[in-house]
Design a protein around this motif. Structure first.
Motif, short mmCIF file in Angstrom:
data_model
loop_
_atom_site.label_atom_id
_atom_site.label_comp_id
_atom_site.label_asym_id
_atom_site.label_seq_id
_atom_site.Cartn_x
_atom_site.Cartn_y
_atom_site.Cartn_z
N GLY A 80 26.68 5.12 11.75
CA GLY A 80 26.42 3.91 12.51
C GLY A 80 25.05 3.38 12.15
N GLU A 81 25.01 2.09 11.80
CA GLU A 81 23.74 1.50 11.39
C GLU A 81 23.46 0.21 12.15
N GLY A 82 24.18 0.00 13.24
CA GLY A 82 24.07 -1.25 13.98
C GLY A 82 22.87 -1.31 14.89
N ASN A 83 22.80 -2.41 15.64
CA ASN A 83 21.64 -2.68 16.48
C ASN A 83 21.39 -1.59 17.51
N PHE A 84 22.47 -1.08 18.14
CA PHE A 84 22.25 -0.14 19.22
C PHE A 84 21.57 1.14 18.74
N LEU A 85 22.12 1.80 17.72
CA LEU A 85 21.53 3.05 17.27
C LEU A 85 20.12 2.84 16.73
N SER A 122 11.60 5.71 10.82
CA SER A 122 12.32 6.99 10.83
C SER A 122 13.54 6.99 9.92
N VAL A 123 13.92 5.81 9.38
CA VAL A 123 15.10 5.69 8.52
C VAL A 123 14.68 5.75 7.06
N SER A 124 15.32 6.61 6.28
CA SER A 124 15.00 6.70 4.86
C SER A 124 15.85 5.75 4.03
N ARG A 125 17.15 5.65 4.35
CA ARG A 125 18.06 4.84 3.55
C ARG A 125 19.39 4.72 4.30
N CYS A 126 20.27 3.89 3.76
CA CYS A 126 21.60 3.72 4.32
C CYS A 126 22.63 3.88 3.20
N LEU A 127 23.75 4.51 3.52
CA LEU A 127 24.80 4.77 2.54
C LEU A 127 26.09 4.06 2.96
N ASN A 128 26.78 3.53 1.97
CA ASN A 128 28.11 2.95 2.19
C ASN A 128 29.13 3.88 1.54
N THR A 164 24.14 -1.91 4.82
CA THR A 164 23.54 -1.01 3.84
C THR A 164 22.55 -1.71 2.92
N GLN A 165 22.94 -2.80 2.33
CA GLN A 165 22.06 -3.47 1.37
C GLN A 165 20.79 -3.97 2.03
N LEU A 166 20.90 -4.57 3.21
CA LEU A 166 19.71 -5.07 3.90
C LEU A 166 18.76 -3.93 4.25
N ILE A 167 19.32 -2.83 4.76
CA ILE A 167 18.47 -1.70 5.15
C ILE A 167 17.74 -1.12 3.95
N ASN A 168 18.44 -0.94 2.85
CA ASN A 168 17.82 -0.37 1.66
C ASN A 168 16.81 -1.32 1.03
N ARG A 169 17.07 -2.63 1.13
CA ARG A 169 16.13 -3.62 0.59
C ARG A 169 14.80 -3.54 1.32
N GLN A 170 14.85 -3.18 2.61
CA GLN A 170 13.63 -3.06 3.41
C GLN A 170 13.14 -1.63 3.51
N GLU A 171 13.67 -0.74 2.66
CA GLU A 171 13.27 0.68 2.61
C GLU A 171 13.43 1.37 3.96
N GLY A 172 14.44 0.94 4.71
CA GLY A 172 14.72 1.54 6.01
C GLY A 172 13.86 1.01 7.14
N LYS A 218 13.45 12.32 8.74
CA LYS A 218 14.03 11.01 8.45
C LYS A 218 15.52 11.02 8.78
N CYS A 219 16.06 9.82 9.04
CA CYS A 219 17.47 9.64 9.34
C CYS A 219 18.14 8.91 8.18
N VAL A 220 19.24 9.47 7.68
CA VAL A 220 20.06 8.81 6.69
C VAL A 220 21.22 8.14 7.44
N LEU A 221 21.31 6.83 7.34
CA LEU A 221 22.36 6.10 8.04
C LEU A 221 23.59 5.98 7.17
N VAL A 222 24.76 6.03 7.80
CA VAL A 222 26.04 5.89 7.10
C VAL A 222 26.79 4.72 7.72
N GLN A 223 27.14 3.77 6.89
CA GLN A 223 27.91 2.61 7.32
C GLN A 223 29.32 3.06 7.66
N PRO A 224 29.79 2.91 8.91
CA PRO A 224 31.08 3.49 9.30
C PRO A 224 32.31 2.72 8.83
N ILE A 225 32.13 1.43 8.50
CA ILE A 225 33.26 0.64 8.01
C ILE A 225 32.84 -0.01 6.69
#
Length: 502
Positions: free
Chosen positions: A30-35, A98-104, A67-75, A55-62
């Motif tokens: 989950g990489e949405g606003n709430f989390l 606290s976020v390192s990156r996001c994965l799709n 993912t791209q926006l988060i990684n562009r801003q380095e988390g 650090k937290c690695v985020l996973v895009q659930p759908i």
């Protein structure tokens, strides 16, 4: 203006807390606003206040996500926590690092990277918030899917990969808004273990070495700045562009059900955060439903009939505020099993939360499905109070009459959108509920208030029981409804406050 990243902050001379590099200790589905306004905030605070260094690695659930926006801003992203605390206005800004990156995982490279994190030595926690529909068992999911459709199937793959790597178990913190979310998630994982014919040793590891925690999350997260002018002003103040700005209320609590040792392992207590580890989250859910949600359902239908449209404005009316507080402190809290001081503090925070100057919470949005809401949120308090005290709680009894009044105020029509009524100030509004509920009220337009009250209270499909069997309740509901019709909802609420304290 440059995009938010570590280099941009360095150029701007940013002096707030940042942690650029640390072990990846959390895998978060989950990489949405709430989390990002909730769990990633807690871990960020733990890094600063308790030296957690994770650090937290985020996973895009759908398949579609951030993912791209988060990684562009380095988390990195900017979090605003806004509202009232102890009666004072709060507007706090924090850059979350606290976020390192996001994965799709729907891309093969990121799917493999997710599995690498799963097998990593640093991983300790798996966090999820995949919506209420996320924790479901889908028998069409296969072990060889990359990835499978359901979240529990993805999690089973992740845990299997970790077990095969010889790593220790992890703590799973489920944040989905369903009862016993952690237990339900473990049940689904066990179904996949059986369906996929996985080894008994893996099943023992999942059920013995891993700790699945049911949790209760509580923070309102509007999620974004809706006013374009304000968004532009904040961007100018910050000196960078941030496509991931997040907004949450200042109040937040994360009740985590788990063993005693977990309180020491988690970094939250050391950081002074409101994340208690408890043996059972059920009483805390009851506290939230009966006090926070019950307050909404208790006063909102009447407040709307009294002419109000926004929750915050209701908190400026001494009568409506007094009605809500008397209902909570004198009628609801005595029925709850937790410490009285804890309950009083939670109820006091509700007033601050409803008086949030940054959120225009419309009353009509709260009235959706008020029949089932009153049954779940308010009826248990009324019944328990009546049974233990031997008399009716006046404010809760009045809230029931206000609910009936809201569903039957000068009924105009029944349309595909809902039941069209008219409130005393003259405008029409549309009641939204299950179709059979709306048809019930429409069929009784024109009957006397006494008949309407009797028919509503004896409708066991609505309440699961005959409410006329509660001593004195039918008479009180009829009298309260008559007062709302003739004197107005605000005057009816005031009548409750005029009664001596009991």
């Amino acid at each position: 203006m440059e995009q938010l990243c570590y280099e941009t902050l360095e150029k701007a001379g940013y002096t707030g807390y940042l942690l650029k590099n640390a072990p990846e200790r959390v895998l978060q589905f989950g990489e949405g606003n709430f989390l990002r306004a909730f769990t990633d905030y807690w871990f960020d605070m733990a890094n600063e206040k308790a030296g957690w260094n994770g650090k937290c690695v985020l996973v895009q659930p759908i398949a579609q996500g951030l993912t791209q926006l988060i990684n562009r801003q380095e988390g990195l992203y900017t979090l605003y926590l806004r509202g009232r605390q102890n009666g004072e206005k709060v507007d706090a800004k924090r850059v979350i690092s606290s976020v390192s990156r996001c994965l799709n995982p729907y891309e093969k490279q990121d799917y493999d990277a997710m599995m690498d994190v799963a097998a990593g030595e640093a991983l300790e926690y798996i966090v999820s918030n995949t919506t209420e529909a996320g924790i479901v068992y889908d028998p069409s999911c296969r072990l060889e899917d990359c990835p499978p459709a359901s979240f529990p199937a993805k999690l089973t793959q992740v845990l299997l990969h970790r077990w095969r790597a010889g790593r220790p178990g992890v703590v799973v913190l489920s944040c989905e808004l369903i009862d016993n979310n952690g237990k339900e998630l473990l049940r689904c994982v066990n179904q996949y273990i059986k369906q996929w014919g996985l080894k008994e040793g893996f099943a023992r590891w999942v059920n013995g070495d891993c700790t699945f925690c049911s949790t209760l999350v509580d923070r309102i997260v509007p999620g974004r700045i809706r006013d374009a002018a304000e968004a532009a002003r904040l961007e100018e103040e910050n000196g960078y562009r941030d496509a991931l700005i997040d907004v949450g209320e200042v109040f937040g609590v994360w009740n985590i059900e788990g063993p005693e040792w977990l309180a020491e392992k988690l970094p939250f207590r050391a950081a002074g955060l409101n994340c208690p580890v408890v043996p059972d989250v059920t009483p805390y859910k009851k506290r939230k439903v009966r006090i926070l949600n019950g307050a909404h359902t208790g006063f909102v239908p009447g407040a709307y009939l009294a002419g109000y449209d926004i929750v915050r404005d209701c908190m400026q009316d001494d009568v409506i505020l007094g009605f809500m507080n008397r209902m909570l402190h004198e009628e609801v809290i005595p029925t709850l099993p937790l410490d009285r001081q804890d309950l009083e503090a939670f109820a006091a925070a509700v007033q601050d939360r409803f008086n949030n100057p940054f959120i225009n919470h419309e009353l009509m949005s709260i009235t959706l499905n008020s029949t089932s809401k009153w049954r779940a949120r308010n009826m248990p308090s009324l019944l328990e109070y009546a049974q233990t005290a031997g008399k009716l709680p006046p404010c809760l009894a009045m809230s029931f009459a206000a609910y009936i009044a809201f569903y039957s105020s000068d009924i105009q029509a029944l349309t595909e959108q809902g039941l069209v009524c008219r409130r005393p100030k003259g405008n029409e509004y549309t009641v939204s509920d299950d179709r059979w509920v709306l048809e019930f009220y429409y069929s009784r337009r024109g009957v006397s208030d006494e008949t309407l009250v009797h028919d509503v209270m004896t409708n066991e499909k609505m309440w699961g029981q005959d409410l006329t069997l509660v001593p004195g309740f039918e008479q009180a509901a009829a009298e309260n409804l008559r007062r709302i019709r003739t004197e107005g909802a605000r005057a009816a609420f005031a009548a409750c406050l005029a009664r001596p304290a009991v």
